[in-house]
Design an enzyme around this catalytic site. Structure first.
Site, PDB file in Angstrom:
ATOM      1  N   LYS A 148      16.459  46.242  21.606  1.00 39.14           N
ATOM      2  CA  LYS A 148      17.146  47.000  20.762  1.00 39.14           C
ATOM      3  C   LYS A 148      16.166  48.513  20.547  1.00 39.14           C
ATOM      4  O   LYS A 148      15.704  48.674  19.338  1.00 39.14           O
ATOM      5  CB  LYS A 148      17.631  46.530  19.474  1.00 39.14           C
ATOM      6  CG  LYS A 148      18.768  47.474  18.528  1.00 39.14           C
ATOM      7  CD  LYS A 148      19.445  46.616  17.484  1.00 39.14           C
ATOM      8  CE  LYS A 148      20.262  47.421  16.872  1.00 39.14           C
ATOM      9  NZ  LYS A 148      21.247  48.194  17.453  1.00 39.14           N
ATOM     10  N   LEU A 204      23.589  44.620  24.500  1.00 37.59           N
ATOM     11  CA  LEU A 204      22.831  43.957  23.290  1.00 37.59           C
ATOM     12  C   LEU A 204      23.279  42.826  22.924  1.00 37.59           C
ATOM     13  O   LEU A 204      24.654  42.696  22.539  1.00 37.59           O
ATOM     14  CB  LEU A 204      22.898  45.346  22.344  1.00 37.59           C
ATOM     15  CG  LEU A 204      21.791  44.962  21.180  1.00 37.59           C
ATOM     16  CD1 LEU A 204      20.340  45.238  21.391  1.00 37.59           C
ATOM     17  CD2 LEU A 204      22.432  45.584  19.680  1.00 37.59           C
TER      18      LEU A 204
HETATM   19  N1  PDD Z   1      24.465  49.270  16.857  1.00 39.36           N
HETATM   20  N2  PDD Z   1      25.719  47.341  21.399  1.00 39.36           N
HETATM   21  C1  PDD Z   1      25.002  48.332  21.074  1.00 39.36           C
HETATM   22  C2  PDD Z   1      24.506  49.289  22.190  1.00 39.36           C
HETATM   23  C3  PDD Z   1      24.479  48.602  19.755  1.00 39.36           C
HETATM   24  O1  PDD Z   1      23.794  49.674  19.391  1.00 39.36           O
HETATM   25  C4  PDD Z   1      25.068  47.668  18.662  1.00 39.36           C
HETATM   26  C5  PDD Z   1      24.485  47.833  17.280  1.00 39.36           C
HETATM   27  C6  PDD Z   1      25.710  46.730  19.088  1.00 39.36           C
HETATM   28  C7  PDD Z   1      26.189  45.743  18.055  1.00 39.36           C
HETATM   29  O2  PDD Z   1      25.071  44.872  17.370  1.00 39.36           O
HETATM   30  P1  PDD Z   1      25.407  44.158  16.272  1.00 39.36           P
HETATM   31  O3  PDD Z   1      26.370  43.531  15.913  1.00 39.36           O
HETATM   32  O4  PDD Z   1      23.872  43.479  16.075  1.00 39.36           O
HETATM   33  O5  PDD Z   1      25.350  45.441  15.159  1.00 39.36           O
HETATM   34  C8  PDD Z   1      26.126  46.447  20.578  1.00 39.36           C
HETATM   35  C9  PDD Z   1      23.735  49.527  15.659  1.00 39.36           C
HETATM   36  C10 PDD Z   1      24.723  49.063  14.610  1.00 39.36           C
HETATM   37  C11 PDD Z   1      23.376  50.952  15.558  1.00 39.36           C
HETATM   38  O6  PDD Z   1      22.877  51.598  16.437  1.00 39.36           O
HETATM   39  O7  PDD Z   1      23.808  51.615  14.459  1.00 39.36           O
END
Ligand code: PDD
Length: 291
Positions: A148, A204
């Site tokens: 991430k 991700l």
């Molecule tokens: N985004 N895929 C991508 C590319 C993401 O950036 C995110 C999360 C997710 C979902 O992951 P999770 O369920 O752990 O939030 C999937 C965060 C919230 C952001 O960039 O603000």
């Protein structure tokens, strides 16, 4: 006035200063997490910190991630968000400040750790009921999006393209596969089976995705982790996204074509209900522990 965390101190946002030599600023050399809080109670904070720890290990940045648990809780408390129905903590770690080189600083420098808390709002129930639209956009990201990183330029370009084309979300496509959204994971429902891309280097590993998979399995909703081809989208019964700030978010139209009958489907609805119920259960557990 908001209180933020920077390198061991809690201070007013205005007083938080980061070096122009910070490798996050110059090179995008960092990782981040976004963790939700509901009525002051963290949701899956341990999983978010675990994903952060894995990212830092891969980047070869040493940091005691365990200590960040307290940082999250204190930011929520100090910013008056303990009663906020929906809040989040954004936390970012970079390799630190050092004269610019592509390789790591030859003399080790401390990582920069920055975090803030803020409230966010769910879409109004009527808005959610209408569902959201998406357009397909080429996935121009690198081959380790399972880390991430703060390098979100391809995500930002894709999201803006979606907005420019009048859609709510971007659906990233690589080699004919609908991979994920610009900030959420992607799912389809085909003949009653909820399908989402497997955890490879091309998505991700979303925390929300993981919870929804568990909830579906517990509720005997059939699920499969496999790539979804773009050609399959037209035959999907339902599509939806999952993510921290989107939770379970129905997608009723892709590239101007309605999904099924264009209405939020029963599997999406059921998973959204189960997800809300899990949040309530986590809150109840926290209340029982503190009483
Ligand atoms: N985004 N895929 C991508 C590319 C993401 O950036 C995110 C999360 C997710 C979902 O992951 P999770 O369920 O752990 O939030 C999937 C965060 C919230 C952001 O960039 O603000």
């Amino acid at each position: 006035m908001s209180t933020v965390y920077l390198n061991g101190s809690y201070l007013p946002r205005e007083d938080a200063h980061i070096s122009p030599d910070d490798r996050g600023f110059l090179l995008g050399d960092g990782v981040y997490e976004v963790t939700p809080f509901y009525d002051g109670v963290p949701f899956c904070l341990d999983r978010h910190l675990d994903r952060l720890r894995r990212g830092l290990e891969w980047m070869r940045i040493e940091l005691d991630v365990g200590a960040l648990d307290e940082v999250h809780r204190r930011l929520i408390a100090e910013n008056g968000l303990s009663d906020a129905p929906t809040a989040l903590v954004y936390l970012q770690v970079t390799r630190g400040a050092a004269p610019r080189t592509h390789y790591f600083p030859p003399e080790p420098v401390p990582p920069t750790v920055y975090a803030y808390a803020k409230a966010w709002n769910r879409p109004a129930p009527e808005r959610w009921e209408r569902g959201f639209t998406a357009v397909t956009v080429p996935d121009r990201r690198w081959s380790r999006v399972d880390i991430k990183t703060i390098c979100l330029l391809p995500n930002a370009m894709a999201f803006q393209e979606a907005l420019d084309r009048g859609a709510d979300d971007a659906l990233l496509v690589r080699d004919g596969v609908a991979i994920e959204g610009a900030h959420m994971n992607f799912w389809g429902v085909f003949d009653g089976v909820a399908v989402t891309h497997p955890c490879t280097n091309h998505i991700l590993p979303g925390i929300t995705r993981g919870v929804v998979l568990e909830l579906a399995r517990e509720a005997s909703i059939p699920c499969r982790e496999r790539p979804i081809q773009v050609e399959e989208l037209r035959s999907a019964d339902e599509l939806f996204f999952t993510g921290t700030t989107g939770e379970v978010r129905p997608c009723v139209e892709v590239d101007g074509v309605k999904v099924g009958d264009g209405r939020v489907g029963p599997v999406t609805r059921r998973l959204a209900e189960l997800f809300r119920a899990r949040i309530e259960a986590v809150k109840a557990e926290a209340a029982a522990l503190s009483s």
